[in-house]
Design a protein around this motif. Sequence first.
Motif, PDB file in Angstrom:
ATOM      1  N   GLN A 114       0.840  -1.207   0.000  1.00 37.35           N
ATOM      2  CA  GLN A 114       0.000   0.000   0.000  1.00 37.35           C
ATOM      3  C   GLN A 114       0.877   1.260   0.000  1.00 37.35           C
ATOM      4  OE1 GLN A 114      -3.420  -0.557   2.158  1.00 37.35           O
ATOM      5  NE2 GLN A 114      -4.373   1.261   1.290  1.00 37.35           N
ATOM      6  N   GLU A 115       1.992   1.204   0.730  1.00 34.58           N
ATOM      7  CA  GLU A 115       2.883   2.377   0.798  1.00 34.58           C
ATOM      8  C   GLU A 115       3.458   2.668  -0.591  1.00 34.58           C
ATOM      9  OE1 GLU A 115       1.848   0.750   4.141  1.00 34.58           O
ATOM     10  OE2 GLU A 115       3.411  -0.379   3.076  1.00 34.58           O
ATOM     11  N   GLU A 116       3.850   1.621  -1.307  1.00 35.27           N
ATOM     12  CA  GLU A 116       4.452   1.824  -2.637  1.00 35.27           C
ATOM     13  C   GLU A 116       3.453   2.417  -3.633  1.00 35.27           C
ATOM     14  OE1 GLU A 116       7.752  -1.597  -3.436  1.00 35.27           O
ATOM     15  OE2 GLU A 116       5.752  -2.343  -3.033  1.00 35.27           O
ATOM     16  N   THR A 139       0.633   4.290  -2.896  1.00 39.39           N
ATOM     17  CA  THR A 139      -0.057   5.533  -2.514  1.00 39.39           C
ATOM     18  C   THR A 139       0.659   6.756  -3.102  1.00 39.39           C
ATOM     19  OG1 THR A 139      -0.684   4.479  -0.442  1.00 39.39           O
ATOM     20  CG2 THR A 139      -0.916   6.867  -0.539  1.00 39.39           C
TER      21      THR A 139
END
Length: 678
Positions: A426-428, A430
């Motif tokens: 999810q971090e990559e 967003t």
Amino acid sequence: MKVLLVLGLVAAAAAWPSFGYQADEGGVSDAQKQHDVNFLLHKIYGNIRDANLKSIADSFDPEADLSHYSDDGEAVHKLMKDLKDHRLLEQKHWFSLFNPKHRHEALMLFDVLLHCKDWNTFVSNAAYFRQIVNEGEFVYALYVAVIHSPLAEHVVLPPLYEVTPHLFTNSEVIEAAYRAKQTQTPGKFKSTFTGTKKNPEQRVAYFGEDIGMNTHHVTWHMEFPFWWQDQYGHHLDRKGESFFWVHHQLTVRFDAERLSNYLNPVDELHWDKPIVQGFAPHTTYKYGGQFPSRPDNVDFEDVDGVARIRDMLIVETRIRDAIAHGYIVDRSGERIDIMNERGINVLGDIIESSLYSPNIQYYGALHNTAHIVLGRQADPHGKYDLPPGVLEHFETATRDPSFFRLHKYMDNIFKEHKDSLPPYTQEELTFVGVSVENLSVSGELETYFEDFEYSLLNAVDDTEQVEDVDISTYVPRLNHKEFSYNIDINNNNGGEVLATVRIFAWPQHDNNGIEYSFDEGRWHAIELDKFWTKLTPGTNHIVRKSSESSVTVPDVPSFQTLFDKTKEALGGGDSGLENYVSATGIPNRFLLPKGNEQGLDFDLVVAVTDGRADAAVDGLHENTEFNHYGSHGKYPDNRPHGYPLDRKVPDERVFEDLPNFGHIHVKVFNHGEHIHHN
């Protein structure tokens, strides 16, 4: 390469290190260059019809002044030696790029043209050799030279289906064209697709046999040839990955057409199982007899002098072994790690295999050999001396339904690699501070068929004494009504940000009406568009028209249009041809799959990603033309093709919770409308 504009500008200065080019010494205008190329390719089996070019062809000596070549005439000496030793393929004989002798000769001429320092030398050599070398070799060499030589930067190549119509047109229509010529009666003949309604594959023949699709396929392979070496002047950026992506897109689009027509998705080919679908091409070589047919349910046989089936299985095993290990072994035994986002590029070079492959000896040339092996199944031992099959020409390969089975087979090998990479987190994914608030489509997503007409003037033999008569054929082609995407994007970053907008669609259900999971769907995603834009703080309302798509190109203008526009430009007018300089995308009429009367359900997906992190070159938001396939130098997007849908998605909540990701359900309709043009 022609995919220029934005990207070429930065790279052009540095892109041609080995070729000491000056500005064109003769100061030849683009209009004159276009004129020369038009006449070099017009009536390819007869004399040159331009008096000036004809006299150059008759009087030029390629070896007279070697100062005009950037290699001091090395390439031209080689070709002239083979000519004097009577080693070259005769004229009026079929040509296939997959035939090593034919390819070698075509590339010798390409090499000569690419080393010409000025246009006059280029065009003089082209005119001289047009009268001597095999016509197919000449056409191929000239096309790739125009695409790759900086001297021909703005030349638009005429459509191949009008230069060598035999490769694109059913023999029945070609025969009618001959009769029209003999009786001097103008004629406009209807082309039909091969086969009958008894053959279910007939329902999707409009896709594989579409001349625009054939042109896309052959043009892509000329822009990114498997025989390319960097000594020709520049490196083809991410060529292996592009090979994967362009054929992956053909495969998923073909499956969407099959769903539209109530057919199962395509099965992959197996070397040890029968080739279920036969194929009767209904096309004839200009010289060399008919294209061979293949009955249903043929078992693969070894092809003499090309490959044994067991070798194909061994090569496949080695490649899949490398994927399982996560590394390739190069010629010197060193490991190349492929467990990363650039691994797909190495794998593409290996599977094709292009000369970029780090180890052809070990990993073979799965794709190129498979094309020949499949193409020769009608005469695997050369017993009947048949000419090559349709799969041995990029112009004709997609006509054979087994082309898509072959590419589904390779696509599944690529998928094995892609699925072995760690999923995006999810971090990559967003894009901080950016959210898709709203997504909708204006206009009907509706397709229809319309007649497409092209000239058969170059199909028939003629002499200068006999007047030309208008001979053409028309064929139904898929098209779609105009529509646009409306996207509301919120930018809470307090300042302007660069964004990449990526638009995909995939069928919602499989052929049994079972809904695809997110992970299944994303592998079937059709790329519809990708563009860069600046987002101001607050809400940004973006309207993007279907006609602006960066994955499509307009139809190449006809020979007649090129002649007319060139004449205008020579007289001081504007040729208006700049939109056609690149022909690498799919035809703009093919943006949407056909759909059907009920409306075929699709998931339409928009991912807005960080343009600053994505962009491989500057200024992408200012000019988004032709930036899809990259140019001399750089592919514009740092991300892998298909990002962010290119890796497996074990948990679809990752995407559902992404603020910078939006999706809606849409239906694509086809109400059986057919527009006839008189």
